[in-house]
Design a protein around this motif. Structure first.
Motif, mmCIF file in Angstrom:
data_model
loop_
_atom_site.group_PDB
_atom_site.id
_atom_site.type_symbol
_atom_site.label_atom_id
_atom_site.label_comp_id
_atom_site.label_asym_id
_atom_site.label_seq_id
_atom_site.Cartn_x
_atom_site.Cartn_y
_atom_site.Cartn_z
ATOM 1 N N TYR A 195 0.844 -1.187 0.000
ATOM 2 C CA TYR A 195 0.000 0.000 0.000
ATOM 3 C C TYR A 195 0.885 1.244 0.000
ATOM 4 O O TYR A 195 2.079 1.182 0.302
ATOM 5 C CB TYR A 195 -0.978 0.017 1.175
ATOM 6 N N ASP A 216 -4.925 -6.123 -3.092
ATOM 7 C CA ASP A 216 -5.893 -7.038 -2.475
ATOM 8 C C ASP A 216 -5.278 -7.779 -1.286
ATOM 9 O O ASP A 216 -5.976 -8.089 -0.313
ATOM 10 C CB ASP A 216 -6.396 -8.043 -3.511
ATOM 11 N N LYS A 239 -5.632 -5.579 1.745
ATOM 12 C CA LYS A 239 -7.028 -5.444 2.181
ATOM 13 C C LYS A 239 -7.518 -6.711 2.877
ATOM 14 O O LYS A 239 -8.274 -6.643 3.846
ATOM 15 C CB LYS A 239 -7.920 -5.155 0.975
ATOM 16 N N ARG A 267 -8.065 -5.949 7.005
ATOM 17 C CA ARG A 267 -9.301 -6.680 6.695
ATOM 18 C C ARG A 267 -10.519 -6.127 7.433
ATOM 19 O O ARG A 267 -11.660 -6.327 6.983
ATOM 20 C CB ARG A 267 -9.131 -8.161 7.020
#
Length: 218
Positions: free
Chosen positions: A16, A29, A32, A37
């Motif tokens: 990120y 992904d 995340k 999460r």
């Protein structure tokens, strides 16, 4: 370009970007689904707020300081021993993560964070260390317990030597007992030394040794 995006999104690690305004600008992904999460609408969120949702204040503050330092100085950062309790879930998680300063298309600096979930690995290491510690404790107790019966046996042999014995077989048997008790004492001392080494309470010092004395003992 699409292939590159697919590779980043499907990577087995988290990635990120925190921009110059200290907001989360992009996230793959893997990030995340893992560390972030439990945070919805994470893109555009202030990174300090997101971090404090996941970690206790003292941990979050340390992470924020690392990000700001890399953003301001360009100095990379790598953490391989990060293991802390989560704030949002009842769990202790470990991550290996790295920070790099990058330049976004608008010309402003940002911080890219790559991280890997090492929780299972760290838990396994802790379990191994705990097992090793218990083994060392067991060896120490065992060595002490084995040592206790040797003292009366040695005393009995010493008392026998004060009494004249004319039977050569009895003399040989007494010498065998004495020799084997000394051998057992050395083995037990070795067990104690192994335990001390495992706990860092003994230092090995190398020295020259006559080989014939070792062979004669063997």
């Amino acid at each position: 370009q699409q292939l590159f995006v697919d590779l980043v999104q499907g990577a087995p690690f988290g990635l990120y970007i925190v921009d110059a305004d200290f907001r989360i600008a992009m996230m793959n992904d893997g990030a995340k689904a893992n560390a972030f999460r439990n945070i919805s609408d994470v893109i555009g969120m202030d990174f300090s707020d997101a971090t404090r949702r996941m970690w206790p204040e003292s941990v979050a503050e340390d992470v924020i300081v690392c990000f700001r330092r890399t953003l301001e100085t360009g100095e990379p950062y790598h953490s391989s021993e990060f293991r802390n309790p989560r704030r949002d879930v009842d769990a202790i998680e470990a991550y290996e993560w790295e920070l790099q300063r990058i330049t976004l298309p608008d010309g402003r600096f940002a911080v890219a964070c790559y991280f890997f979930d090492s929780t299972r690995l760290r838990d396994a290491e802790i379990a191994l260390r705990e097992g090793s510690r218990r083994k060392d404790e067991f060896l120490a107790v065992l060595a002490h317990e084995l040592r206790n019966p040797l003292a009366p046996i040695r005393t009995a042999v010493a008392l026998q030597r004060t009494r004249p014995v004319t039977d050569p077989l009895l003399n040989r048997c007494r010498d065998v007992i004495d020799r084997q008790v000394s051998h057992m004492a050395r083995l037990i001392d070795d067990l104690l030394d192994v335990s001390r080494l495992g706990r860092g309470k003994l230092d090995l010092q190398a020295e020259l040794l006559a080989l014939d004395s070792v062979l004669a003992s063997a």
